[in-house]
Scaffold this motif. Sequence first.
Motif, PDB file in Angstrom:
ATOM      1  N   ARG A   1      -5.156  -1.173   1.176  1.00 39.52           N
ATOM      2  CA  ARG A   1      -3.778  -0.688   1.273  1.00 39.52           C
ATOM      3  C   ARG A   1      -3.106  -1.182   2.545  1.00 39.52           C
ATOM      4  N   LYS A   2      -3.889  -1.690   3.462  1.00 38.90           N
ATOM      5  CA  LYS A   2      -3.322  -2.136   4.734  1.00 38.90           C
ATOM      6  C   LYS A   2      -2.333  -3.273   4.558  1.00 38.90           C
ATOM      7  N   TYR A   3      -2.510  -4.099   3.566  1.00 38.90           N
ATOM      8  CA  TYR A   3      -1.522  -5.157   3.325  1.00 38.90           C
ATOM      9  C   TYR A   3      -1.128  -5.173   1.863  1.00 38.90           C
ATOM     10  N   ASN A   4      -0.494  -4.090   1.528  1.00 35.29           N
ATOM     11  CA  ASN A   4       0.154  -3.885   0.240  1.00 35.29           C
ATOM     12  C   ASN A   4      -0.792  -3.893  -0.958  1.00 35.29           C
ATOM     13  N   GLY A   5      -2.032  -3.531  -0.746  1.00 36.30           N
ATOM     14  CA  GLY A   5      -2.959  -3.360  -1.844  1.00 36.30           C
ATOM     15  C   GLY A   5      -3.202  -4.584  -2.691  1.00 36.30           C
ATOM     16  N   GLU A   6      -3.424  -5.727  -2.076  1.00 37.66           N
ATOM     17  CA  GLU A   6      -3.707  -6.947  -2.820  1.00 37.66           C
ATOM     18  C   GLU A   6      -5.214  -7.097  -3.012  1.00 37.66           C
ATOM     19  N   PRO A   7      -5.649  -7.704  -4.121  1.00 35.92           N
ATOM     20  CA  PRO A   7      -7.083  -7.905  -4.333  1.00 35.92           C
ATOM     21  C   PRO A   7      -7.659  -8.942  -3.380  1.00 35.92           C
ATOM     22  N   MET A   8      -8.918  -8.685  -2.939  1.00 36.74           N
ATOM     23  CA  MET A   8      -9.591  -9.599  -2.026  1.00 36.74           C
ATOM     24  C   MET A   8     -10.895 -10.152  -2.607  1.00 36.74           C
ATOM     25  N   TYR A   9     -11.493  -9.444  -3.569  1.00 32.36           N
ATOM     26  CA  TYR A   9     -12.780  -9.889  -4.109  1.00 32.36           C
ATOM     27  C   TYR A   9     -13.079  -9.127  -5.393  1.00 32.36           C
ATOM     28  N   ILE A  10     -13.809  -9.753  -6.284  1.00 33.25           N
ATOM     29  CA  ILE A  10     -14.328  -9.066  -7.478  1.00 33.25           C
ATOM     30  C   ILE A  10     -15.711  -8.555  -7.101  1.00 33.25           C
ATOM     31  N   ILE A  11     -15.881  -7.240  -7.044  1.00 31.31           N
ATOM     32  CA  ILE A  11     -17.160  -6.685  -6.623  1.00 31.31           C
ATOM     33  C   ILE A  11     -18.049  -6.293  -7.797  1.00 31.31           C
ATOM     34  N   GLY A  12     -17.531  -6.369  -9.010  1.00 28.26           N
ATOM     35  CA  GLY A  12     -18.362  -6.050 -10.161  1.00 28.26           C
ATOM     36  C   GLY A  12     -17.582  -6.102 -11.461  1.00 28.26           C
TER      37      GLY A  12
ATOM     38  N   LEU B   1     -12.305  -4.307  -8.310  1.00 33.09           N
ATOM     39  CA  LEU B   1     -11.659  -5.162  -7.314  1.00 33.09           C
ATOM     40  C   LEU B   1     -11.748  -4.539  -5.931  1.00 33.09           C
ATOM     41  N   LEU B   2     -12.029  -5.352  -4.940  1.00 35.32           N
ATOM     42  CA  LEU B   2     -11.978  -4.920  -3.554  1.00 35.32           C
ATOM     43  C   LEU B   2     -10.539  -5.090  -3.098  1.00 35.32           C
ATOM     44  N   CYS B   3      -9.935  -4.015  -2.638  1.00 31.60           N
ATOM     45  CA  CYS B   3      -8.517  -4.004  -2.278  1.00 31.60           C
ATOM     46  C   CYS B   3      -8.348  -3.458  -0.864  1.00 31.60           C
TER      47      CYS B   3
ATOM     48  N   TRP C   1      -1.325 -13.474 -11.952  1.00 32.32           N
ATOM     49  CA  TRP C   1      -1.535 -12.803 -10.669  1.00 32.32           C
ATOM     50  C   TRP C   1      -0.880 -11.426 -10.637  1.00 32.32           C
ATOM     51  N   THR C   2       0.307 -11.288 -11.186  1.00 34.35           N
ATOM     52  CA  THR C   2       1.014 -10.003 -11.139  1.00 34.35           C
ATOM     53  C   THR C   2       0.231  -8.914 -11.858  1.00 34.35           C
ATOM     54  N   LYS C   3      -0.406  -9.259 -12.968  1.00 31.42           N
ATOM     55  CA  LYS C   3      -1.186  -8.256 -13.715  1.00 31.42           C
ATOM     56  C   LYS C   3      -2.466  -7.878 -12.969  1.00 31.42           C
ATOM     57  N   VAL C   4      -3.101  -8.860 -12.353  1.00 32.05           N
ATOM     58  CA  VAL C   4      -4.341  -8.578 -11.614  1.00 32.05           C
ATOM     59  C   VAL C   4      -4.024  -7.774 -10.356  1.00 32.05           C
ATOM     60  N   SER C   5      -3.059  -8.225  -9.580  1.00 33.22           N
ATOM     61  CA  SER C   5      -2.759  -7.572  -8.305  1.00 33.22           C
ATOM     62  C   SER C   5      -2.186  -6.172  -8.483  1.00 33.22           C
ATOM     63  N   SER C   6      -1.567  -5.887  -9.615  1.00 38.71           N
ATOM     64  CA  SER C   6      -1.016  -4.540  -9.835  1.00 38.71           C
ATOM     65  C   SER C   6      -2.106  -3.471  -9.834  1.00 38.71           C
ATOM     66  N   ASN C   7      -3.353  -3.854 -10.064  1.00 35.71           N
ATOM     67  CA  ASN C   7      -4.456  -2.890 -10.082  1.00 35.71           C
ATOM     68  C   ASN C   7      -4.860  -2.424  -8.688  1.00 35.71           C
ATOM     69  N   CYS C   8      -4.356  -3.065  -7.664  1.00 34.05           N
ATOM     70  CA  CYS C   8      -4.664  -2.662  -6.288  1.00 34.05           C
ATOM     71  C   CYS C   8      -3.502  -1.938  -5.612  1.00 34.05           C
ATOM     72  N   LYS C   9      -2.423  -1.736  -6.299  1.00 40.74           N
ATOM     73  CA  LYS C   9      -1.245  -1.147  -5.670  1.00 40.74           C
ATOM     74  C   LYS C   9      -1.428   0.311  -5.287  1.00 40.74           C
TER      75      LYS C   9
ATOM     76  N   CYS D   1     -11.147   0.098  -3.019  1.00 43.59           N
ATOM     77  CA  CYS D   1     -11.501  -0.632  -4.233  1.00 43.59           C
ATOM     78  C   CYS D   1     -10.881   0.064  -5.442  1.00 43.59           C
ATOM     79  N   SER D   2     -10.879  -0.653  -6.562  1.00 41.43           N
ATOM     80  CA  SER D   2     -10.221  -0.141  -7.754  1.00 41.43           C
ATOM     81  C   SER D   2     -10.871  -0.733  -8.997  1.00 41.43           C
ATOM     82  N   LEU D   3     -10.972   0.064 -10.045  1.00 44.13           N
ATOM     83  CA  LEU D   3     -11.371  -0.429 -11.357  1.00 44.13           C
ATOM     84  C   LEU D   3     -10.088  -0.767 -12.099  1.00 44.13           C
TER      85      LEU D   3
END
Length: 153
Positions: free
Chosen positions: A138-149, A134-136, A77-85, A98-100
Motif C-alpha cells: 500500500r506504500k506505493y498505491n498497492g501495485e503488484p511486486m511478485y507472484i508468491i503463489g 500477489l505480493l503488494c 495490467w489494469t486487471k492484475v494491478s486492481s487486485n492490490c488496490k 499481499c492479496s489473493l
Amino acid sequence: MVLSRILVFQLLLVPALTFLSFTSSAVRNFYALHIDYPKVTFSKSFHGYCNGLMSYVRGMKKDWRCPQIHHVLHAPWTKVSSNCKHSDTFCEDFNEYCSLSQDAFPLTTCKRLSMEPPSTCQYNETTSTKRVYLLCSRKYNGEPMYIIGIFQR
C-alpha cells in the motif's frame, strides 16, 4: 532563506524521491517479468514459449542461473494491478502486503526440466486459468511486486 530551502530539499525531498524510485522499480520488474499481454510468440528456434520467455527473464535479471519456476500472467495490467488496490492482508514471511486475486487469470507456468548447465536451460510449459497470490504494498498505491503463489482448488 535560500540556504535553508536547499537544506530542506537535500534532507527531505532527495531521500523521498530515492525511496519512490526504488519502490517503483519492483513494480516495473513485475510488469516486465510477469505480465505478457497479449501473449508473445517466440521464434521456433527457442523450441517453445517457455524457453523463449526464460531467456528473456534471465536477460532482464542479468543472471546466468536458470530459475526453477516462473509464472507469467496473460491479462491486462489494469486487471492484475486492481487486485492490490485494497490489500489489508500482511504477509509476515515477506514483510509486505499481499492479496489473493479476485479473478482467475490466464497463466503460463514455466518449470525447468533438469539441472543442466546455464547455456542449455530447458523448460516445460503448463497453461491454466487460476487465481494468484500477489505480493503488494500500500506504500506505493498497492501495485503488484511478485507472484508468491497459485491458488489451487
